[in-house]
Design an enzyme around this catalytic site. Structure first.
Site, short mmCIF file in Angstrom:
data_model
loop_
_atom_site.label_atom_id
_atom_site.label_comp_id
_atom_site.label_asym_id
_atom_site.label_seq_id
_atom_site.Cartn_x
_atom_site.Cartn_y
_atom_site.Cartn_z
N PRO A 2 0.70 -1.36 -0.04
CA PRO A 2 0.07 0.02 0.00
C PRO A 2 0.80 1.38 0.04
O PRO A 2 1.81 1.18 0.87
CB PRO A 2 -0.87 -0.07 1.18
CG PRO A 2 -0.83 -1.54 1.76
CD PRO A 2 0.58 -2.04 1.07
N GLU A 3 0.33 2.24 -0.89
CA GLU A 3 1.15 3.46 -0.99
C GLU A 3 0.23 4.39 -0.32
O GLU A 3 -0.66 4.03 0.40
CB GLU A 3 1.48 3.81 -2.30
CG GLU A 3 2.27 2.84 -3.10
CD GLU A 3 2.64 3.08 -4.50
OE1 GLU A 3 2.51 4.53 -4.95
OE2 GLU A 3 2.59 2.30 -5.18
#
Length: 279
Positions: A2-3
């Protein structure tokens, strides 16, 4: 992994669900993560109230009323589940369950590349997890002057510089490609060759793309799901990422001659770009 937009989406769901709640019970079924879950984790959390939920870089942070904070990273495959009642059957990779007065949080992580730990709140910014991170993309400090000064002597490609968390935190592979396309900047350009005007344009594109992705709930490409189990939909809005050989938005090129969107590998990561629009 996840960014920033995905972590922001998870953080916001956590904030709405349990900010202000009291932690009643903590169950750790597996302590073996990237950083092992501390032996006193359960005792530190149980009975504490959750004062505030926020994000630092790609981590969710829950400040407690006992002077400690829960620091939560989701790794490659980590999922957060928020439910109202304790599940009748736990899934195989449900490793940590936090029961609160406003709902139950479950950390499910098949690969266990994530982490959940607790640290003194007063030490957060100086701990090893955060001490070397640059400003958040939405901080005022992240501007053309700052960015230009950070890049001016760098020979590395600008795409690689964007992934350097010591320069700016939270940007990962997807959003680096998308921001560079939006700014019209070739991902292979040496970072030190960008003018201050280029830097200002890229700062604005980074913020624009991240805001759009947050509004869309992030990008669901591999394992990422929102805490309610639904998908983000920013992957449907990608301009170049994972679109090798296709036309980019607004393309007027002869794709038979240009070959469309290109894919290259930089520092072991896939980069997607338009060789016509990005210079």
């Amino acid at each position: 992994m996840p960014e920033l937009p995905e972590v922001e989406t998870i953080k916001e769901a956590l904030r709405k669900a349990v900010e202000g709640a009291v932690i009643q019970k903590v169950i750790v079924r597996n302590r073996k993560f990237r950083i092992p879950v501390p032996a006193d984790f359960e005792d530190t959390l149980e009975g504490a109230a959750i004062l505030k939920v926020y994000r630092i870089a790609k981590y969710a942070v829950l400040d407690l009323d006992n002077g400690f904070s829960v620091v939560w990273h989701f790794g490659m495959s980590g999922k957060v589940k928020i439910i109202d009642t304790y599940p009748a059957d736990l899934e195989k990779h449900d490793h940590i369950i936090i029961v609160t007065t406003r709902g139950i949080l479950t950390f499910n992580d098949a690969r266990r590349f994530g982490l959940m730990t607790c640290l003194k709140t007063s030490n957060l910014r100086t701990c090893s997890l955060f001490s070397h991170t640059g400003p958040d993309p939405f901080d005022e400090q992240f501007n053309a002057d700052y960015f230009s000064a950070k890049l001016c002597h760098k020979k590395t490609a600008i795409k690689i510089a964007l992934l350097d968390q010591s320069i700016v935190n939270g940007i990962g592979n997807i959003y680096a490609s998308e921001a560079l396309f939006d700014a019209g900047i070739d991902p292979m350009r040496p970072a030190g060759n960008l003018s201050q005007k280029d830097c200002g344009r890229l700062v604005q594109s980074v913020r624009k793309i991240l805001r759009q992705a947050i509004e869309a709930g992030g990008s669901s490409i591999h394992d990422y799901r929102k805490p309610d189990g639904s998908l983000g939909y920013f992957q449907n809005m990608h301009c170049v990422y994972n679109k090798t050989g296709q036309k980019c938005p607004g393309c007027t090129c002869n794709i038979a001659q240009t070959g469309g969107i290109k894919k290259i590998v930089q520092a072991g990561r896939s980069t997607f770009y338009c060789p016509v629009k990005q210079k």
